[in-house]
Design a protein around this motif. Sequence first.
Motif, short mmCIF file in Angstrom:
data_model
loop_
_atom_site.label_atom_id
_atom_site.label_comp_id
_atom_site.label_asym_id
_atom_site.label_seq_id
_atom_site.Cartn_x
_atom_site.Cartn_y
_atom_site.Cartn_z
N SER A 60 -3.51 -9.41 8.81
CA SER A 60 -4.62 -9.13 7.89
C SER A 60 -5.95 -8.98 8.61
CB SER A 60 -4.72 -10.24 6.84
OG SER A 60 -5.11 -11.47 7.44
N ARG A 75 -6.73 -1.45 10.29
CA ARG A 75 -5.68 -0.92 9.43
C ARG A 75 -4.60 -0.19 10.23
NH1 ARG A 75 -5.30 -0.13 4.11
NH2 ARG A 75 -7.47 -0.84 3.86
N TYR A 133 0.89 -10.97 3.20
CA TYR A 133 -0.04 -10.00 3.81
C TYR A 133 -0.76 -9.18 2.75
CZ TYR A 133 -1.52 -5.68 6.10
OH TYR A 133 -2.24 -4.59 6.52
N LYS A 168 -4.88 -9.17 2.23
CA LYS A 168 -5.67 -7.94 2.36
C LYS A 168 -6.59 -7.74 1.16
CE LYS A 168 -5.74 -5.22 5.06
NZ LYS A 168 -6.62 -5.07 6.23
#
Length: 307
Positions: A112, A116, A191, A195
């Motif tokens: 996280s 990205r 996760y 996020k």
Amino acid sequence: MSVGSASFDHAGKPDGVLNADALRADARRQALGLLALLSPGLFLVFAVIIVPIGWLFWLSLFDETGQLSFANYARFFEQASYIKTFVTTFKVAFVVTGASVLFGYPLAYMLSQLPRRAASICLIFVILPFWTSVLVRTYAWLVILQRKGLINNWLIDLGVIGQPLPLANNFTGVVIGMTHIMLPFLVLPLYASMKTIDVDCLRAGMNLGASPAATFRQIFFPLSLPGLASGVVIVFVLCLGFFVTPALMGGGKVIMWAMRMEQATSLYSNWGAGAALGVVLLAVTLALLGLFQRLLGARATGVWSRR
């Protein structure tokens, strides 16, 4: 008619009554429309979940001779092997779930915090085990953990140990193999939950003087609890019904509930006993999930009340 007096329709009903009747009619039409939209899903749930569970419960009420009896349930209290298997099943489930949290939470947290693009690449390695059969992965762990496997040979060659460690065909081997298989089921929902945490909340905490550890403990961790709870429930429930890995990695020394069900139906052709095992496992699992939900709700209420 004077100002402020009630108006009536041709049937002599006040306007307020007419409006209430119209609103109730609209509500009934909306309820019927919603029911029509939900009917395919409700039928699917009934056919896939309710009917099989009902059939399982009905089948558990018949003994080997086909007579209506509670003998299948009485067997749990008469034979100690059933209690031992039941305890072993939940012991394995709790240990594997704890190990998955221990390894999965730091992994999900690291993912996280990555950019990205880097996180997407790393997630490929998390999902990669799904491309391989559970049976293949279990045999791979047997090759790695057996007495003459890779780990024991490396440790002996390095002089760390003098005798091979018992890493397979026991409780330890079952936990290792199942943790590897269950880890993605915890990392993925955790996760996704991490996020969604707003970074501005963490920055606000640090701007107000909180240390990184305090920010994580008081802000990040409570906000990640929904994802952690989802992953824990998924892993725990899947562990209760696991069959392949305990059967191979346990070496016949670790008997779990699913293995006992398989023996009752395949080996002894006693479908009533196997169905009773399934009903008991379902009832205890639902009770534990309800308790977990209450504890999690109390935990969340306590966190927000302290704030």
